[in-house]
Design a protein around this motif. Structure first.
Motif, PDB file in Angstrom:
ATOM      1  N   MET A 185       0.554  -1.202   0.342  1.00 29.97           N
ATOM      2  CA  MET A 185      -0.058   0.036   0.169  1.00 29.97           C
ATOM      3  C   MET A 185       0.778   1.434   0.188  1.00 29.97           C
ATOM      4  N   PRO A 186       0.453   2.402  -0.044  1.00 32.50           N
ATOM      5  CA  PRO A 186       1.122   3.483  -0.942  1.00 32.50           C
ATOM      6  C   PRO A 186       1.176   4.848   0.658  1.00 32.50           C
ATOM      7  N   ILE A 187       2.617   4.441  -0.070  1.00 34.71           N
ATOM      8  CA  ILE A 187       2.969   6.598   1.407  1.00 34.71           C
ATOM      9  C   ILE A 187       3.308   7.223   0.642  1.00 34.71           C
ATOM     10  N   THR A 188       1.782   8.331   0.774  1.00 35.15           N
ATOM     11  CA  THR A 188       1.323   9.562   0.094  1.00 35.15           C
ATOM     12  C   THR A 188       1.809  10.660   1.161  1.00 35.15           C
ATOM     13  N   ARG A 189       1.825  11.609   0.312  1.00 32.78           N
ATOM     14  CA  ARG A 189       2.290  13.517   0.708  1.00 32.78           C
ATOM     15  C   ARG A 189       0.970  13.641   1.084  1.00 32.78           C
ATOM     16  N   ALA A 190       0.572  14.191   2.717  1.00 35.90           N
ATOM     17  CA  ALA A 190      -0.661  14.346   2.846  1.00 35.90           C
ATOM     18  C   ALA A 190      -0.188  16.051   4.160  1.00 35.90           C
ATOM     19  N   GLY A 191      -0.203  17.207   3.649  1.00 35.66           N
ATOM     20  CA  GLY A 191       0.604  18.408   4.075  1.00 35.66           C
ATOM     21  C   GLY A 191       1.578  18.324   4.699  1.00 35.66           C
ATOM     22  N   ASP A 192       2.373  18.303   5.119  1.00 30.20           N
ATOM     23  CA  ASP A 192       3.432  18.267   5.552  1.00 30.20           C
ATOM     24  C   ASP A 192       4.332  16.697   5.993  1.00 30.20           C
ATOM     25  N   ILE A 193       3.727  15.840   6.098  1.00 27.62           N
ATOM     26  CA  ILE A 193       4.019  14.698   5.601  1.00 27.62           C
ATOM     27  C   ILE A 193       3.781  13.577   5.113  1.00 27.62           C
ATOM     28  N   ASN A 194       4.240  12.541   5.179  1.00 25.71           N
ATOM     29  CA  ASN A 194       3.886  11.592   4.221  1.00 25.71           C
ATOM     30  C   ASN A 194       3.416  10.901   5.256  1.00 25.71           C
ATOM     31  N   VAL A 195       2.381   9.906   5.205  1.00 27.80           N
ATOM     32  CA  VAL A 195       1.706   8.818   5.569  1.00 27.80           C
ATOM     33  C   VAL A 195       1.404   7.646   5.101  1.00 27.80           C
ATOM     34  N   TYR A 196       1.706   6.357   5.928  1.00 33.90           N
ATOM     35  CA  TYR A 196       1.323   5.809   4.766  1.00 33.90           C
ATOM     36  C   TYR A 196      -0.229   5.197   5.329  1.00 33.90           C
ATOM     37  N   TRP A 197      -0.946   4.670   4.124  1.00 37.84           N
ATOM     38  CA  TRP A 197      -2.546   4.144   4.026  1.00 37.84           C
ATOM     39  C   TRP A 197      -2.441   2.984   3.467  1.00 37.84           C
ATOM     40  N   GLU A 198      -3.719   2.193   3.771  1.00 34.82           N
ATOM     41  CA  GLU A 198      -4.740   1.638   2.922  1.00 34.82           C
ATOM     42  C   GLU A 198      -5.818   1.676   3.018  1.00 34.82           C
ATOM     43  N   GLU A 199      -6.346   1.408   2.240  1.00 31.44           N
ATOM     44  CA  GLU A 199      -7.807   0.515   1.692  1.00 31.44           C
ATOM     45  C   GLU A 199      -8.154  -0.563   1.227  1.00 31.44           C
ATOM     46  N   HIS A 200      -9.211  -0.741   1.630  1.00 30.19           N
ATOM     47  CA  HIS A 200      -9.805  -2.287   1.462  1.00 30.19           C
ATOM     48  C   HIS A 200     -11.426  -2.662   1.427  1.00 30.19           C
ATOM     49  N   GLY A 201     -12.251  -3.123   0.658  1.00 28.08           N
ATOM     50  CA  GLY A 201     -13.433  -3.199   1.188  1.00 28.08           C
ATOM     51  C   GLY A 201     -13.757  -3.226  -0.584  1.00 28.08           C
ATOM     52  N   PRO A 202     -15.437  -3.746  -1.514  1.00 26.51           N
ATOM     53  CA  PRO A 202     -16.089  -3.243  -2.055  1.00 26.51           C
ATOM     54  C   PRO A 202     -15.581  -1.432  -2.819  1.00 26.51           C
ATOM     55  N   GLN A 203     -15.345  -1.861  -4.846  1.00 23.73           N
ATOM     56  CA  GLN A 203     -14.999  -0.214  -4.855  1.00 23.73           C
ATOM     57  C   GLN A 203     -16.674   0.278  -4.815  1.00 23.73           C
ATOM     58  N   ASP A 204     -17.565   0.256  -5.244  1.00 19.99           N
ATOM     59  CA  ASP A 204     -18.573   0.697  -4.908  1.00 19.99           C
ATOM     60  C   ASP A 204     -20.172   0.541  -3.641  1.00 19.99           C
ATOM     61  N   ALA A 205     -18.908   0.284  -2.590  1.00 16.94           N
ATOM     62  CA  ALA A 205     -18.969   0.709  -1.099  1.00 16.94           C
ATOM     63  C   ALA A 205     -19.050   1.818  -0.453  1.00 16.94           C
ATOM     64  N   SER A 206     -20.087   2.008   0.279  1.00 20.56           N
ATOM     65  CA  SER A 206     -20.171   3.605   1.013  1.00 20.56           C
ATOM     66  C   SER A 206     -18.709   3.756   1.346  1.00 20.56           C
ATOM     67  N   PRO A 207     -18.305   4.824   1.560  1.00 19.06           N
ATOM     68  CA  PRO A 207     -16.292   4.878   1.326  1.00 19.06           C
ATOM     69  C   PRO A 207     -16.854   5.416   3.127  1.00 19.06           C
ATOM     70  N   VAL A 208     -15.690   4.834   3.634  1.00 21.54           N
ATOM     71  CA  VAL A 208     -15.426   4.934   5.407  1.00 21.54           C
ATOM     72  C   VAL A 208     -14.412   5.531   5.816  1.00 21.54           C
ATOM     73  N   PHE A 209     -14.689   6.576   6.820  1.00 18.39           N
ATOM     74  CA  PHE A 209     -12.629   7.122   7.468  1.00 18.39           C
ATOM     75  C   PHE A 209     -12.449   6.565   8.487  1.00 18.39           C
ATOM     76  N   PHE A 210     -11.742   5.582   8.905  1.00 16.73           N
ATOM     77  CA  PHE A 210     -11.868   5.414  10.461  1.00 16.73           C
ATOM     78  C   PHE A 210      -9.994   5.528  10.485  1.00 16.73           C
ATOM     79  N   ILE A 211     -10.125   6.244  11.574  1.00 17.53           N
ATOM     80  CA  ILE A 211      -8.977   6.776  12.059  1.00 17.53           C
ATOM     81  C   ILE A 211      -8.414   6.006  13.912  1.00 17.53           C
ATOM     82  N   GLY A 212      -7.644   5.441  13.914  1.00 15.93           N
ATOM     83  CA  GLY A 212      -7.599   4.622  14.841  1.00 15.93           C
ATOM     84  C   GLY A 212      -7.057   5.094  16.515  1.00 15.93           C
TER      85      GLY A 212
END
Length: 273
Positions: free
Chosen positions: A1-28
């Protein structure tokens, strides 16, 4: 999974689940690292929703800037990651520290959120704070786990520990083993401490009264970190909020199967996917 520039830092993220499903952003929560298994992607949510999760500033495979962090930064990191991933709007679930971040995200970037779910968290300020985890940060890993056990779940007192010695020992070992592979990473301990220092200053209380989002507050009946009375104060403060309490402590999402069933129903997720 990618590491992406977000604001002033590089962020590791993952996306899983059906692409046609509702988007849910999870903050741990505090100390979250997506390399630790199982995580949110291994549970029921990613079977019914398109889930975006990430390692927060100072944690996991995301950058660990050598400076104090703030709750505003954590909220802006979340918004910047959504933008970088092309997510203009989503349901947001925040757990523990992630629920604190979600409160600041909802106030600083309200248009990015459809429905809001906050689990085992607190508003800070006059609404009440969660247990001050920064005060136990200097403890060794096993010492801290033992100390926090009856706070995380008030049923896990000395009597319970004695009567369930083998089980308790295995739970401690599981937590220690999960942390061990990454313990010596550069700035890992510093990043974790900076997160706890930001958490210490969390106060979203005043702004909760202005939140427009349909909100579900979830808590554990035996949680001594984010107490039941704090959950009640939040639901009384937020205009369009509902409270549900579950059979468990701070980890009620793992202890009571009804919790995820209720959360997914609140988000109108198609559980047949």
């Amino acid at each position: 999974m990618p590491i992406t520039r977000a604001g002033d830092i590089n962020v590791y993220w993952e996306e899983h689940g059906p692409q046609d499903a509702s988007p849910v952003f999870f903050i741990g929560g505090s100390g979250g690292d997506l390399r630790k298994k199982p995580n949110i992607m291994d549970g029921p949510l990613a079977k019914s929703a398109r889930v975006l999760a990430y390692d927060q500033r100072g944690l996991g495979q995301t950058d660990k800037p050598d400076a104090p962090y703030s709750m505003a930064q954590y909220a802006d990191d979340a918004a910047a990651l959504m933008d970088a991933c092309g997510w203009t709007r989503a349901h947001v679930i925040g757990v523990s520290f992630g629920g604190m971040v979600a409160q600041h995200l909802a106030q600083r970037h309200p248009d990015k959120i459809d429905k809001l779910v906050m689990c085992c968290t607190s508003p800070g300020g006059d609404g009440g704070s969660s247990y001050p985890l920064h005060t136990v940060a200097a403890m060794g890993e096993e010492e801290r786990i033992r100390f926090m056990a009856p706070i995380s779940d008030t049923r896990s007192d000395e009597t319970w520990q004695a009567e369930n010695a083998d089980l308790f020992a295995s739970l401690i070992k599981m937590q220690v083993d999960a942390e061990a592979p990454f313990a010596d990473e550069h700035r890992r301990s510093e990043g974790a401490l900076w997160q706890l220092e930001a958490r210490k200053d969390h106060d979203a209380w005043d702004g909760l009264a202005t939140l427009p989002h349909p909100t579900l507050i979830c808590g554990g009946k035996y949680d001594g970190i984010a107490t039941p009375d704090t959950q009640q104060r939040m639901v009384d403060r937020i205009p369009n909020a509902t409270l549900k309490m579950y059979e468990g402590g701070h980890l009620f999402l793992l202890q009571d199967r009804a919790a995820w069933t209720d959360i997914m129903a609140f988000l109108d997720l198609d559980t047949d996917k």
